[in-house]
Design an enzyme around this catalytic site. Structure first.
Site, PDB file in Angstrom:
ATOM      1  N   GLY A   1      66.344  -3.030   4.793  1.00 16.76           N
ATOM      2  CA  GLY A   1      65.206  -4.249   4.659  1.00 16.76           C
ATOM      3  C   GLY A   1      64.154  -3.872   3.651  1.00 16.76           C
ATOM      4  O   GLY A   1      64.025  -4.747   2.864  1.00 16.76           O
TER       5      GLY A   1
ATOM      6  N   ARG B   1      63.424   2.140   0.445  1.00 17.11           N
ATOM      7  CA  ARG B   1      64.142   2.773   1.416  1.00 17.11           C
ATOM      8  C   ARG B   1      65.550   2.762   0.625  1.00 17.11           C
ATOM      9  O   ARG B   1      66.584   3.559   0.917  1.00 17.11           O
ATOM     10  CB  ARG B   1      64.440   2.128   3.049  1.00 17.11           C
ATOM     11  CG  ARG B   1      63.126   2.464   3.753  1.00 17.11           C
ATOM     12  CD  ARG B   1      63.769   2.380   5.319  1.00 17.11           C
ATOM     13  NE  ARG B   1      62.772   2.868   5.999  1.00 17.11           N
ATOM     14  CZ  ARG B   1      62.479   2.561   7.291  1.00 17.11           C
ATOM     15  NH1 ARG B   1      63.209   1.690   7.843  1.00 17.11           N
ATOM     16  NH2 ARG B   1      61.624   2.971   8.121  1.00 17.11           N
TER      17      ARG B   1
ATOM     18  N   ARG C   1      61.954  -9.558  -8.416  1.00 18.55           N
ATOM     19  CA  ARG C   1      61.307  -9.592  -7.130  1.00 18.55           C
ATOM     20  C   ARG C   1      60.909  -8.254  -6.620  1.00 18.55           C
ATOM     21  O   ARG C   1      60.297  -8.223  -5.449  1.00 18.55           O
ATOM     22  CB  ARG C   1      61.557 -10.636  -6.269  1.00 18.55           C
ATOM     23  CG  ARG C   1      61.540 -11.982  -6.572  1.00 18.55           C
ATOM     24  CD  ARG C   1      62.094 -13.094  -5.693  1.00 18.55           C
ATOM     25  NE  ARG C   1      62.064 -14.362  -6.144  1.00 18.55           N
ATOM     26  CZ  ARG C   1      61.354 -15.319  -5.648  1.00 18.55           C
ATOM     27  NH1 ARG C   1      60.580 -15.127  -4.604  1.00 18.55           N
ATOM     28  NH2 ARG C   1      61.151 -16.375  -5.981  1.00 18.55           N
TER      29      ARG C   1
ATOM     30  N   ARG D   1      74.102  -3.246   7.340  1.00 15.58           N
ATOM     31  CA  ARG D   1      72.688  -3.093   7.307  1.00 15.58           C
ATOM     32  C   ARG D   1      72.367  -2.092   7.945  1.00 15.58           C
ATOM     33  O   ARG D   1      72.957  -1.558   9.167  1.00 15.58           O
ATOM     34  CB  ARG D   1      72.203  -4.432   8.290  1.00 15.58           C
ATOM     35  CG  ARG D   1      70.880  -4.236   8.800  1.00 15.58           C
ATOM     36  CD  ARG D   1      69.914  -5.520   9.162  1.00 15.58           C
ATOM     37  NE  ARG D   1      68.726  -5.167  10.222  1.00 15.58           N
ATOM     38  CZ  ARG D   1      67.814  -4.651   9.982  1.00 15.58           C
ATOM     39  NH1 ARG D   1      67.305  -4.234   8.633  1.00 15.58           N
ATOM     40  NH2 ARG D   1      66.817  -4.391  10.570  1.00 15.58           N
TER      41      ARG D   1
ATOM     42  N   SER E   1      65.648  -0.467  11.039  1.00 11.06           N
ATOM     43  CA  SER E   1      64.837  -0.160  12.396  1.00 11.06           C
ATOM     44  C   SER E   1      64.769  -1.204  13.128  1.00 11.06           C
ATOM     45  O   SER E   1      65.096  -2.292  12.938  1.00 11.06           O
ATOM     46  CB  SER E   1      63.438   0.524  11.976  1.00 11.06           C
ATOM     47  OG  SER E   1      62.839  -0.722  11.287  1.00 11.06           O
TER      48      SER E   1
ATOM     49  N   ASP F   1      60.694   2.007  17.476  1.00 14.33           N
ATOM     50  CA  ASP F   1      59.227   1.896  18.222  1.00 14.33           C
ATOM     51  C   ASP F   1      60.114   1.185  19.803  1.00 14.33           C
ATOM     52  O   ASP F   1      61.234   0.997  19.720  1.00 14.33           O
ATOM     53  CB  ASP F   1      58.388   0.702  17.762  1.00 14.33           C
ATOM     54  CG  ASP F   1      58.977  -0.589  17.295  1.00 14.33           C
ATOM     55  OD1 ASP F   1      59.311  -0.733  16.107  1.00 14.33           O
ATOM     56  OD2 ASP F   1      59.212  -1.319  18.187  1.00 14.33           O
TER      57      ASP F   1
ATOM     58  N   ARG G   1      60.263   9.777  10.357  1.00 18.22           N
ATOM     59  CA  ARG G   1      61.044   8.376  10.006  1.00 18.22           C
ATOM     60  C   ARG G   1      62.333   8.977   8.888  1.00 18.22           C
ATOM     61  O   ARG G   1      63.444   8.250   8.991  1.00 18.22           O
ATOM     62  CB  ARG G   1      60.310   7.605   9.274  1.00 18.22           C
ATOM     63  CG  ARG G   1      59.236   6.589  10.346  1.00 18.22           C
ATOM     64  CD  ARG G   1      58.632   5.606   9.766  1.00 18.22           C
ATOM     65  NE  ARG G   1      57.634   5.021  10.790  1.00 18.22           N
ATOM     66  CZ  ARG G   1      57.939   3.819  11.749  1.00 18.22           C
ATOM     67  NH1 ARG G   1      58.754   3.220  10.880  1.00 18.22           N
ATOM     68  NH2 ARG G   1      57.165   3.691  12.372  1.00 18.22           N
TER      69      ARG G   1
END
Ligand code: HPA
Length: 234
Positions: free
Chosen positions: A20, A24, A43, A87, A90, A204, A217
């Site tokens: 996403g 990353r 963008r 994909r 998280s 989470d 992470r």
């Protein structure tokens, strides 16, 4: 070039990993690929193409949520002929046995709504992963010794959720985790006869409130990238 992707023809690989977060994408490309080239910055949604174990791979940010992912995946498929789309992202854990840092490999992705809902109308389509990719990812995760869960997830349109009753029903029906993109990815892959999978790190937990510390992470994210790459080129 497309409306949202600045890559020239041929600059996008047949295999595309989709985090996403565009930063990353940058981190994963710089960490796992060689001969890395920036192929999109329209963008700020960064995309990189490089090589992993002799195979060409693109790592392209998808943005957050199904409408954003849908734009990139439509253009990757229709304009660049991407064939395998995975994909990496998280998710929030929704079962007691699913712990923060574990990996979820999403067999199905349930939704209330997606950009494709307008096509289906009253039909409850069940978006599902490509079985070959799924099996290869499970093997790769087991070989790494990563704590991994395989099953259904929920692709939500909201991060700040106001439906605790619905979460309760999903937990009761075995949904492993919640994220915001996989269902539309699986639906588009089915529509255009491509292969898709979502490999997710639990960042989470909805019931315990536990969250992955920022220091952890990167390492957890790295396991997921390696599982995705190994699945793609199995
Ligand atoms: N909800 C939706 N998406 C997410 C979550 C969540 O709790 N955690 C990580 N991605």
């Amino acid at each position: 070039m497309t409306v949202h992707i600045g890559a020239k023809p041929g600059e996008i690989a047949e295999t595309v990993l989709l985090p996403g977060d565009p930063y990353r994408a940058k981190w994963a490309a710089e960490t796992f690929l060689t001969d890395v080239k920036l192929v999109n910055e329209v963008r700020g949604m960064l995309g990189f193409t490089g090589t992993w174990n002799g195979n060409r791979v693109t790592i392209q940010g998808s943005g957050m949520g199904m409408p954003s992912l849908s734009i990139y995946v439509n253009e990757l498929i229709k304009d660049y002929d991407a064939k395998t789309l995975i994909r990496i992202g998280s998710c929030g854990g929704m079962q007691p046995q699913v712990k923060v840092r574990d990996v979820i490999i999403a067999m199905t992705a349930s939704t209330i709504n997606s950009p494709s809902s307008g096509i289906f109308k009253e039909f409850n389509y069940a978006p599902c992963a490509d079985y070959g990719l799924l099996a290869a990812a499970v093997n790769a995760a087991q070989a790494k010794g990563t704590d991994t869960h395989v099953g259904g997830i929920y692709s939500s349109d909201v991060f700040y959720d106001e439906r605790p009753d619905l979460n309760e029903q999903m937990t009761r029906h075995g949904i492993l985790g919640v994220e915001m993109e996989a269902a539309e990815l699986y639906t588009l892959a089915a529509r255009y006869e491509r292969r898709a999978l979502a490999v997710l790190t639990v960042s989470d937990h909805l019931q315990t409130g536990e969250a992955l510390p920022s220091t952890d992470r990167e390492r957890s994210f790295g396991d997921m990238v390696e599982i995705a790459l190994q699945a793609a080129f199995n």
